[in-house]
Each structure stands twice: as C-alpha cells, then as structure tokens.
Design a protein around this motif. Structure first.
Motif, short mmCIF file in Angstrom:
data_model
loop_
_atom_site.label_atom_id
_atom_site.label_comp_id
_atom_site.label_asym_id
_atom_site.label_seq_id
_atom_site.Cartn_x
_atom_site.Cartn_y
_atom_site.Cartn_z
N LYS A 78 0.82 -1.22 0.00
CA LYS A 78 0.00 0.00 0.00
C LYS A 78 0.86 1.28 0.00
O LYS A 78 0.62 2.20 -0.78
N LYS A 81 2.42 1.87 -3.31
CA LYS A 81 1.44 2.23 -4.34
C LYS A 81 1.31 3.75 -4.47
O LYS A 81 1.14 4.30 -5.55
N ASP A 85 1.67 5.95 -7.89
CA ASP A 85 0.69 6.97 -8.32
C ASP A 85 1.37 8.31 -8.58
O ASP A 85 1.07 8.99 -9.55
N SER A 91 -1.17 0.52 -11.93
CA SER A 91 -1.03 -0.74 -11.20
C SER A 91 -2.40 -1.36 -10.98
O SER A 91 -3.42 -0.68 -11.08
N GLU A 93 -4.62 -3.93 -8.21
CA GLU A 93 -4.60 -4.58 -6.89
C GLU A 93 -5.01 -6.04 -7.12
O GLU A 93 -6.17 -6.35 -7.38
N TYR A 99 -0.14 -4.74 -4.99
CA TYR A 99 -0.35 -4.04 -6.27
C TYR A 99 0.74 -4.47 -7.25
O TYR A 99 1.92 -4.46 -6.91
N GLY A 240 8.38 -1.80 -3.19
CA GLY A 240 7.95 -0.62 -2.45
C GLY A 240 9.06 -0.08 -1.56
O GLY A 240 9.28 1.14 -1.50
#
Ligand code: 48H
Length: 263
Positions: A78, A81, A85, A91, A93, A99, A240
């Motif tokens: 999360k 993500k 963005d 992406s 989910e 993602y 991430g």
C-alpha cells in the motif's frame, strides 16, 4: 538540408562536455541507477538540489526491469502504491494490499521524471573510489565502465559532492570501499558491513526503510544496500521498500543540505 556527419559529432561533443563539466561539483552524488537511486535523484532534483547519478551499466533501472524471475511485473504494498501513483505508473490490486505494475513502465517513468526534474544521469560510469577530506567523504572517483571491464590501465577523474548516496544494491560498493580503503568504522552496530540475510519480505521491507541512514560522515545508504550494510534480509521482487527508501534518503539529505545553506 543535407546532413553533415561532422556536425553531428560536434553537437554530441559540445553538449556532453558541458554536461560533464556541470557535474564536477554537485550537492549530491548518487551511486547506482536502480529503483532506489533513481527515486532519490528525482526527489532531490525536484527540490532544487544539484544531483548527479552514476550508473555502471548502459541502462538505468538496476534489478527492476526483470520483475521476478524475468516476469516483468513488480509488486508493491500500500505505501509503495502511493509512489507509483506519484510517478503516474499504472497498477492493479491483485489481492488486498498487493499491487502489481509493469516493470518497464516503472523504470521508464521514474527515469524520465528524474531527468525532467534536472538530475544528471551519467550511465556507463563506474565509481571506483571516494575522496576523503577531514574525516568525511567529499566526492567520488569515477571512470568509464568500459575501462573497468577491459581492465585497461587508465586513470580515473574526481568529482566533488557535499553528500554521497550508496544505492549500489546488493553489493553495497561504496560502504565496502570506505571500509577497505579508508579503514574507517561505519555507523553500524559492528562498525562493518554486516551482510545481507535470507529472504523475508515483511521484515526486509520494514528494515530497508529503518536502515536508510547515514553510514559514514556525509554518506547515506538507500535501497537494497541498506540490508547489505545493516544485516537485513532480502525481500525478493517487492519494490515498495526500494522506492520508499529512495524518497526517505532524499528527505534526509535534503534537510542536511538546507542546514549547510543556513550556516
Ligand atoms: C556505478 C554501480 C556501482 C558502481 C553498482 O541493484 P539495484 O536495482 O539496487 P536498488 O537498491 O535500487 O534495488 C534493488 C532491487 O533491484 C533488488 O535487487 C531487489 C529488490 N532484490 C531483492 C532480492 O531479494 O534479491 O541497482 C543498483 C545499480 C545497478 O544498476 C548497478 O549497475 C549500479 O547500481 N552500480 N554503478 N558505480 N560502483 N555499483
């Protein structure tokens, strides 16, 4: 208009020479153009700092192009993500909090954002040494990667920078150079590069961020190199942590640069 072959050469030599000259003294020199280094170069350049990034290979992107086992998709959680963005990377989910994004879109979007923000990316350059003055790192020693690969006896050149970021991935090359050549203790619990541990994505992602910090006066570590330096586990193809570490180190170094301007 007929195209003059020599004018093409002239345009390349003139503009490249200007670029090379512009990076002789910078605020931040980043080593490694993987996801962490690229992200970091974007945020620092966006905030108005002079940034150069050296990448040994022909292409930037490091280990991100290949996703997992050459399936060119990456996964982020999360928190990651939000960064996708920010860079406009699409992406999906796939499961709650997992993602997936196209790795080629991810590399090219972040690379493009970094260049447009003003970061200077020098591909085909290898960092082979550091400049140390008054017990802190003051810059880097660089050479063409082709010289390194061919094993040619050609001397490098030096570039000055207020801060250096080791974003060299698993190898943590700058941390190793500091230990080996400077003979100095690093700001780790043992004073040395501790070495990466076996795969555990959950813990690794958390520790990557926690260990994104200064490891020697004026040298920070970001991305996978954090795990190598501080003994964190690897995390496989979840990216991430790499992006978030790049953003965090940009914030830390940005604050230090602001401090230097005030004094
Ligand atoms: C110039 C250099 C030098 C040098 C190295 O490996 P990277 O992608 O690093 P990160 O930290 O941005 O991302 C890590 C990620 O790709 C990864 O490997 C993951 C998540 N693995 C998990 C797992 O379990 O395996 O990029 C580092 C870049 C590379 O492109 C190198 O060529 C470059 O740094 N580089 N460039 N001079 N001395 N050393």
């Amino acid at each position: 208009m007929a195209i003059d072959d020599v004018k093409i050469s002239d345009a390349i030599i003139k503009t490249f020479s200007q670029k090379l000259h512009s990076i002789l003294e910078t605020d931040v020199a980043i080593v490694g153009g993987g996801p962490a280094g690229l992200c970091d170069s974007y945020y620092l350049a966006r905030d108005g700092h002079n940034v150069v990034l050296f990448e040994r290979k022909l292409s930037i992107g490091g280990g991100m192009w290949g996703g997992g086992i050459m399936f060119n998709q990456i996964v982020v959680q999360k928190e990651g993500k939000q960064l996708l963005d920010e860079f406009g990377i699409r992406s999906v989910e796939v499961d709650s909090g997992y993602y997936a994004a196209d790795s080629v879109e991810a590399v090219t979007a972040i690379g493009s954002a970094a260049c447009k923000a003003g970061a200077v990316i020098m591909n085909l350059f290898s960092v082979e040494d550091v400049l140390i003055r008054d017990e802190r790192i003051d810059g880097l020693v660089v050479n063409w990667s082709s010289v390194e690969i061919a094993g040619l006896h050609v001397d490098p050149i030096s570039v000055g920078s207020k801060f250096v970021i080791d974003a060299t991935g698993h190898a943590a090359e700058i941390a190793h150079i500091i230990e080996r050549k400077v003979g100095a203790k690093l700001l780790t619990p043992t004073g040395h590069v501790i070495g990466e541990r076996s795969m555990w994505a959950d813990v690794a992602e958390m520790l990557t961020l926690e260990n994104t910090k200064e490891i020697f006066p004026h040298v920070y570590v970001a991305g996978m190199a954090c795990n190598a330096v501080f003994g964190g586990p690897r995390m496989g193809p979840i990216f991430g942590g790499m992006l978030l570490s790049g953003k965090k180190v940009a914030e830390l170094v940005g604050k230090r640069l602001e401090g230097l301007t005030k004094t």
